[in-house]
Every structure is written in structure tokens, then in C-alpha cells.
Design a protein around this motif. Structure first.
Motif, PDB file in Angstrom:
ATOM      1  N   MET A  49       0.825  -1.136   0.041  1.00  0.00           N
ATOM      2  CA  MET A  49      -0.089  -0.067   0.150  1.00  0.00           C
ATOM      3  C   MET A  49       0.809   1.249   0.073  1.00  0.00           C
ATOM      4  O   MET A  49       0.369   2.231  -0.648  1.00  0.00           O
ATOM      5  CB  MET A  49      -0.883  -0.055   1.177  1.00  0.00           C
ATOM      6  CG  MET A  49      -1.973  -1.218   1.216  1.00  0.00           C
ATOM      7  SD  MET A  49      -3.123  -0.917  -0.189  1.00  0.00           S
ATOM      8  CE  MET A  49      -2.330  -2.352  -1.386  1.00  0.00           C
ATOM      9  N   THR A  50       2.022   1.337   0.553  1.00  0.00           N
ATOM     10  CA  THR A  50       2.939   2.548   0.722  1.00  0.00           C
ATOM     11  C   THR A  50       3.514   2.666  -0.671  1.00  0.00           C
ATOM     12  O   THR A  50       3.575   3.623  -1.188  1.00  0.00           O
ATOM     13  CB  THR A  50       4.038   2.353   1.693  1.00  0.00           C
ATOM     14  OG1 THR A  50       4.486   1.281   1.495  1.00  0.00           O
ATOM     15  CG2 THR A  50       3.549   2.207   3.107  1.00  0.00           C
ATOM     16  N   THR A  51       3.619   1.573  -1.422  1.00  0.00           N
ATOM     17  CA  THR A  51       4.044   1.796  -2.734  1.00  0.00           C
ATOM     18  C   THR A  51       3.297   2.188  -3.764  1.00  0.00           C
ATOM     19  O   THR A  51       3.274   3.313  -4.479  1.00  0.00           O
ATOM     20  CB  THR A  51       4.808   0.162  -3.383  1.00  0.00           C
ATOM     21  OG1 THR A  51       5.673  -0.286  -2.524  1.00  0.00           O
ATOM     22  CG2 THR A  51       5.343   0.257  -4.769  1.00  0.00           C
ATOM     23  N   VAL A  52       1.771   1.909  -3.612  1.00  0.00           N
ATOM     24  CA  VAL A  52       1.035   2.458  -4.375  1.00  0.00           C
ATOM     25  C   VAL A  52       0.738   3.890  -3.975  1.00  0.00           C
ATOM     26  O   VAL A  52       0.582   4.752  -4.859  1.00  0.00           O
ATOM     27  CB  VAL A  52      -0.492   1.693  -4.071  1.00  0.00           C
ATOM     28  CG1 VAL A  52      -1.464   2.439  -4.534  1.00  0.00           C
ATOM     29  CG2 VAL A  52      -0.208   0.204  -4.594  1.00  0.00           C
ATOM     30  N   HIS A  53       0.798   4.514  -2.846  1.00  0.00           N
ATOM     31  CA  HIS A  53       0.718   5.552  -2.383  1.00  0.00           C
ATOM     32  C   HIS A  53       1.801   6.451  -2.968  1.00  0.00           C
ATOM     33  O   HIS A  53       1.503   7.725  -3.396  1.00  0.00           O
ATOM     34  CB  HIS A  53       0.634   5.578  -0.784  1.00  0.00           C
ATOM     35  CG  HIS A  53       0.607   7.182  -0.295  1.00  0.00           C
ATOM     36  ND1 HIS A  53       1.506   7.487   0.629  1.00  0.00           N
ATOM     37  CD2 HIS A  53      -0.174   8.079  -0.780  1.00  0.00           C
ATOM     38  CE1 HIS A  53       1.155   8.645   1.022  1.00  0.00           C
ATOM     39  NE2 HIS A  53       0.244   9.293   0.107  1.00  0.00           N
ATOM     40  N   ALA A  54       2.978   5.817  -2.752  1.00  0.00           N
ATOM     41  CA  ALA A  54       4.159   6.652  -3.120  1.00  0.00           C
ATOM     42  C   ALA A  54       3.960   6.732  -4.659  1.00  0.00           C
ATOM     43  O   ALA A  54       4.221   7.934  -5.342  1.00  0.00           O
ATOM     44  CB  ALA A  54       5.616   5.807  -2.950  1.00  0.00           C
ATOM     45  N   LYS A  55       3.474   5.871  -5.462  1.00  0.00           N
ATOM     46  CA  LYS A  55       3.462   6.048  -7.011  1.00  0.00           C
ATOM     47  C   LYS A  55       2.428   7.214  -7.405  1.00  0.00           C
ATOM     48  O   LYS A  55       2.499   7.951  -8.040  1.00  0.00           O
ATOM     49  CB  LYS A  55       3.062   4.825  -7.684  1.00  0.00           C
ATOM     50  CG  LYS A  55       4.178   3.784  -7.620  1.00  0.00           C
ATOM     51  CD  LYS A  55       3.766   2.441  -8.250  1.00  0.00           C
ATOM     52  CE  LYS A  55       4.969   1.392  -8.561  1.00  0.00           C
ATOM     53  NZ  LYS A  55       4.513   0.116  -8.978  1.00  0.00           N
ATOM     54  N   SER A  56       1.403   7.099  -6.669  1.00  0.00           N
ATOM     55  CA  SER A  56       0.221   7.996  -7.055  1.00  0.00           C
ATOM     56  C   SER A  56       0.666   9.374  -6.469  1.00  0.00           C
ATOM     57  O   SER A  56       0.385  10.412  -7.353  1.00  0.00           O
ATOM     58  CB  SER A  56      -1.167   7.490  -6.043  1.00  0.00           C
ATOM     59  OG  SER A  56      -1.616   8.586  -5.917  1.00  0.00           O
ATOM     60  N   ALA A  69       3.499  10.443  -6.685  1.00  0.00           N
ATOM     61  CA  ALA A  69       4.761  10.914  -7.428  1.00  0.00           C
ATOM     62  C   ALA A  69       4.094  11.610  -8.943  1.00  0.00           C
ATOM     63  O   ALA A  69       4.542  12.499  -9.385  1.00  0.00           O
ATOM     64  CB  ALA A  69       5.764   9.790  -7.593  1.00  0.00           C
ATOM     65  N   ASN A  70       3.085  10.707  -9.268  1.00  0.00           N
ATOM     66  CA  ASN A  70       2.224  11.253 -10.524  1.00  0.00           C
ATOM     67  C   ASN A  70       1.502  12.493 -10.180  1.00  0.00           C
ATOM     68  O   ASN A  70       1.589  13.394 -11.205  1.00  0.00           O
ATOM     69  CB  ASN A  70       1.160  10.278 -10.654  1.00  0.00           C
ATOM     70  CG  ASN A  70       1.791   8.639 -11.254  1.00  0.00           C
ATOM     71  OD1 ASN A  70       3.124   8.822 -11.993  1.00  0.00           O
ATOM     72  ND2 ASN A  70       1.101   7.561 -10.981  1.00  0.00           N
ATOM     73  N   ARG A  71       1.041  12.616  -9.014  1.00  0.00           N
ATOM     74  CA  ARG A  71       0.335  14.000  -8.728  1.00  0.00           C
ATOM     75  C   ARG A  71       1.355  15.234  -8.770  1.00  0.00           C
ATOM     76  O   ARG A  71       1.203  16.199  -9.358  1.00  0.00           O
ATOM     77  CB  ARG A  71      -0.550  14.047  -7.617  1.00  0.00           C
ATOM     78  CG  ARG A  71      -1.699  13.162  -7.594  1.00  0.00           C
ATOM     79  CD  ARG A  71      -2.559  13.414  -6.255  1.00  0.00           C
ATOM     80  NE  ARG A  71      -2.760  15.189  -6.268  1.00  0.00           N
ATOM     81  CZ  ARG A  71      -3.588  15.371  -5.249  1.00  0.00           C
ATOM     82  NH1 ARG A  71      -3.819  14.750  -4.034  1.00  0.00           N
ATOM     83  NH2 ARG A  71      -3.843  16.830  -5.169  1.00  0.00           N
ATOM     84  N   ILE A  72       2.476  14.850  -8.244  1.00  0.00           N
ATOM     85  CA  ILE A  72       3.731  15.907  -8.237  1.00  0.00           C
ATOM     86  C   ILE A  72       4.217  16.277  -9.439  1.00  0.00           C
ATOM     87  O   ILE A  72       4.269  17.384 -10.010  1.00  0.00           O
ATOM     88  CB  ILE A  72       4.838  15.400  -7.363  1.00  0.00           C
ATOM     89  CG1 ILE A  72       4.294  15.519  -5.677  1.00  0.00           C
ATOM     90  CG2 ILE A  72       6.093  16.429  -7.322  1.00  0.00           C
ATOM     91  CD1 ILE A  72       5.278  14.905  -4.884  1.00  0.00           C
ATOM     92  N   ASP A  73       4.412  15.171 -10.276  1.00  0.00           N
ATOM     93  CA  ASP A  73       4.849  15.208 -11.625  1.00  0.00           C
ATOM     94  C   ASP A  73       3.854  16.007 -12.474  1.00  0.00           C
ATOM     95  O   ASP A  73       4.176  16.857 -13.301  1.00  0.00           O
ATOM     96  CB  ASP A  73       5.072  13.961 -12.227  1.00  0.00           C
ATOM     97  CG  ASP A  73       5.703  13.871 -13.732  1.00  0.00           C
ATOM     98  OD1 ASP A  73       6.818  14.390 -13.887  1.00  0.00           O
ATOM     99  OD2 ASP A  73       4.871  13.521 -14.592  1.00  0.00           O
ATOM    100  N   SER A  74       2.451  15.826 -12.203  1.00  0.00           N
ATOM    101  CA  SER A  74       1.638  16.508 -13.111  1.00  0.00           C
ATOM    102  C   SER A  74       1.543  18.118 -12.815  1.00  0.00           C
ATOM    103  O   SER A  74       0.978  19.124 -13.516  1.00  0.00           O
ATOM    104  CB  SER A  74       0.200  15.955 -13.010  1.00  0.00           C
ATOM    105  OG  SER A  74      -0.270  16.203 -11.493  1.00  0.00           O
ATOM    106  N   MET A  75       1.861  18.650 -11.403  1.00  0.00           N
ATOM    107  CA  MET A  75       1.912  19.880 -11.091  1.00  0.00           C
ATOM    108  C   MET A  75       3.416  20.720 -11.323  1.00  0.00           C
ATOM    109  O   MET A  75       3.327  21.773 -11.252  1.00  0.00           O
ATOM    110  CB  MET A  75       1.654  19.823  -9.726  1.00  0.00           C
ATOM    111  CG  MET A  75       0.146  19.240  -9.433  1.00  0.00           C
ATOM    112  SD  MET A  75      -0.068  19.158  -7.533  1.00  0.00           S
ATOM    113  CE  MET A  75      -0.601  20.977  -7.264  1.00  0.00           C
TER     114      MET A  75
END
Length: 413
Positions: free
Chosen positions: A96-103, A105-111
Motif C-alpha cells: 500500500m505504501t508503494t501504491v501511495h508513493a506512485k500516486s 509521485a504522479n500528482r507531483i509530476d503533473s503539477m
């Protein structure tokens, strides 16, 4: 190494990433505001990855730039559905921590602006910020500095320091690939150099208040001591250790804490709880006592905090002009520092004899004068804001102004 005319660096950062927020109510957030000052405007966004950032909400100056990337399992609505215990277990599950980290990271990258590398300040207090940054680095180049104020991941087990097996290589990679690594104490610097071969810049936390005149004489009458700070286990353990010796030595101890009081038991009976002191009254209140108690846990469960960390309140205590009575194990970072600097009465073995001698020392005018004058000198020459900002600026400007290998240079106070 390039120097800035300003005492703090003008290097621009795209984001700040941490489990914590830049808060007015937490030591790490206070340190960032104190050190960077108005240069916080050089950071575009502040991403925090944990409920801890909501428990201590961001300061007004950065509130409109703060983005909450807290795990779903820490959200109140999910806790209501699955229960607090189940939600906590899920939030700590590695998958779950890996899923959270990927999510995250995706949000940060999009911003972030597309098509160019990002630049960041990372304050890793746990695994989340390290994992999130690693996933973000897959999507774009990231130049970053790592500022470790607390290491909440390492534990002392069976006489050894240990990280979770999956996290240790990740953290080593994180530290090695940083353009610079800042740490909070010489104890932490030595630990990371020993464990990972990492050279660090040590930034001791400067006090917020102006340096007050040394209190070379104690207050007439009964010896009155006080503690200012939270009542987490790493402070409460040492307070409880000295409590049995207060009444026998005619000592009063008051605790000023913004957090909730512990359950009133006979063990806490000799201690008076005073609640929170307003900031504009803090210095005056601190100076109304004969001495200030700085407690550090003797328990192995708190060793990662005690042995590596220097609390924000240390510089505040030393700048108050009052005498510091430090109680904790020999291995504690603050005990080491205060003993080496001869800036406090230090107790590392709590027993009837040691506490009687320590309480007596509080009223010893000659000893007291020597210690508080030494503390005054330390604040002027080692803990000044200008000194901390100089170290920050020279390290940042050198790291991003050139390709100098940071392993060839180490700044210390």
C-alpha cells in the motif's frame, strides 16, 4: 565555493517534500521558517505525505502553496468505514505504501512544469518521502537536497541499528544521490557517515528569541524547575525517572506543554502541569524558574530519537539565560553536545545521589555562573541565525552553483 551577499541562499526550488508540513507548531516546521525566513518564497510548492502534516497544519505564509498528498488510509472517511486499526495496518503495508508513493509521485509530476528537471528540498522523516521521490525520479530528473531532522525509520534492536531490509538500500541511494545532505546533530552526521559513507552539513537549530542576559544567581527560596515542550515518550520517560526525587529534595517541577496531559497517576503526582505558555510570555516564564529541565528517554524504544536528534528547545533553553539541567543517557545527542560544551548540569544515571547533587548544583552560584556564561557564549558563536544561514547558503550555492563533489566538503559548527 560561490557565496551569496544575503545570509541565506537565493536558489529557487520547485517543491518541498516531507511527511511533515512547514508548521508553526512543530519543531521541524519552526526550524525551516527560522532558517529560511522570507526565502521560503523561493519554494513553489510544499507537498506533505502524511496525516502528521495535517495534525500540525502549515503556517499561513505557505498555506496557499501547500498540497496534501496524505495516504487514503489516513483519511477520516476511510477510518470510519474500515476502522482505525485496520486503516493503520493498511497504511503501513508495504504494498500500500508503494501504491501511495506512485500516486503521490504522479500528482507531483503533473503539477510541475513539463520538459525540464525539477529541484527540491526533501525532509525525509519516514519512508514515504524517500519512496515518493524515487518514483518521481523515474518520470523526470530531480536535483535535490536532503535535510534529515528526525530519522523515524531506524531502530536499535539487539544492540544494533537496523532499517527495514527493503528500505536501507533505498535510503542509501537517496542520500548518495542528493546534491547535499543536512543533518541536525554531529551524532547523526557520524551515524550516516559510518552507515552509508555520507558526508553531511550539520545545521544546529538557532533560537527564535534574542539572547537573554545570563541568570548567574538562582532565585531565593525553594528550588523551582520547569520543563517546556511536548510529553511524547522520549521526554515523559525521563520526567518520570526524576519525579520520585523531587519531594525528598524540596524541589518543585512544572511542565508547560501544549499537548494533552498524561493520565494523572501517583507517578506524576510530584509534577505540576501548567498547560501552554503564550509565545510572548515564554521567555519571562522560563526565567521565573531556577532552572530548565531537558529530559531524554532512557528506553531503547526511543533510542533513535534520543541518540540522533537535537530538539528545537535546546537552543531556546540556552538562549534563555537560565540554567539547563539535562537528564538522559550517555549516548543521547544532546547529552553529548552539552557535556562537550560544558553548557549544562548533566545527569546520565538517575539515582538518589546523582539527583541530590544535581539539584544542589542548581543553587551553587559559582557553578551556575560558569555554566550559564558558557551557554551564552555558545549561542553567540555557534547557534546564531547568521551561522546557520551561512552554512545553509554556502552548501546550497556550492551544490547547485557547481558540480563540486559534496563528499569532499563537510561543514560543521
Amino acid at each position: 565555493m560561490r557565496r551569496s551577499n544575503d545570509p541565506s541562499s537565493n536558489v529557487h526550488f520547485d517543491f518541498f517534500l516531507s511527511e511533515m508540513s512547514v508548521s508553526d507548531a512543530h519543531g521541524g516546521g519552526i526550524t525551516l521558517q527560522r532558517l529560511l525566513g522570507d526565502k521560503l518564497r523561493n519554494i513553489d510548492r510544499f507537498f506533505h505525505l502524511s496525516q502528521f502534516g495535517n495534525d500540525y497544519p502549515p503556517a499561513q505564509a505557505v498555506q496557499d502553496r501547500t498540497v496534501d498528498l496524505c495516504s487514503w488510509f489516513e483519511q477520516a472517511w476511510l477510518k470510519r468505514i474500515v476502522g482505525c486499526t485496520a486503516a493503520m495496518k493498511l497504511s503501513q503495508d508495504r504494498r500500500m505504501t508503494t501504491v501511495h508513493a506512485k500516486s503521490a509521485a504522479n500528482r507531483i509530476d503533473s503539477m510541475l512544469a513539463s520538459g525540464r528537471p525539477a529541484r527540491a528540498i526533501v525532509c525525509p522523516q519516514g519512508q514515504r518521502s524517500v519512496e515518493t521521490l524515487e518514483h518521481l525520479k523515474i518520470q523526470r530528473p530531480v536535483e535535490y537536497v536532503s535535510w534529515v531532522m528526525d530519522d523515524h525509520v531506524v531502530r536499535h534492536t539487539n544492540g544494533r541499528w537496523e532499517y527495514p531490509l527493503h528500505f536501507r538500500p533505498l535510503f542509501e541511494k537517496h542520500l548518495n544521490e542528493a546534491r547535499a545532505v543536512f543533518v541536525i546533530s554531529s551524532s547523526m552526521a557520524e551515524f550516516y557517515e559510518r552507515e552509508f559513507g555520507i558526508k553531511n552539513s550539520i545545521v544546529l537549530i538557532p533560537p527564535a528569541e534574542q539572547l537573554a542576559p545570563p541568570m548567574t544567581t538562582s532565585i531565593p527560596g525553594t528550588t523551582r524547575l520547569a520543563y517546556f515542550g511536548n510529553l511524547s515518550s522520549w521526554a515523559a520517560d525521563a520526567l518520570l525517572a526524576i519525579a520520585p526525587f523531587l519531594i525528598a529534595n524540596k524541589i518543585s517541577l512544572a511542565v508547560y506543554s501544549a499537548g494533552s496531559q498524561p493520565t494523572k497517576t501517583s507517578a506524576w503526582e510530584p509534577i505540576e502541569f501548567m498547560g501552554r505558555t503564550p509565545q510572548d510570555e515564554l521567555l519571562e516564564t522560563m526565567r521565573s524558574y531556577d532552572g530548565l529541565v531537558l529530559p531524554m528517554s532512557f528506553q531503547n524504544r526511543d533510542k533513535h530519537m534520543v541518540d540522533l536528534n537535537i530538539a528545537t528547545r535546546l537552543s531556546q533553553y540556552l538562549a534563555s539565560g537560565n540554567l539547563v539541567l539535562a537528564v538522559g543517557p550517555d549516548s543521547a545527542a544532546m547529552i553529548r553536545y552539552l557535556r562537550e560544551q560544558q553548557a549544562a548540569i548533566v545527569v546520565t544515571d538517575v539515582n538518589a545521589t546523582s539527583m541530590r547533587e544535581a539539584f544542589h548544583s542548581v543553587k551553587n552560584s559559582h557553578l551556575r555562573s560558569r555554566i550559564v556564561l558558557r551557554a551564552n557564549d555558545i549561542v553567540k558563536n555557534q547557534l546564531s541565525l547568521d551561522t546557520a544561514r551561512r552554512i545553509w547558503s554556502e552548501t546550497i550555492d556550492g551544490s547547485f552553483g557547481s558540480r563540486t563533489d559534496r563528499k569532499e566538503a563537510r561543514h560543521t559548527l
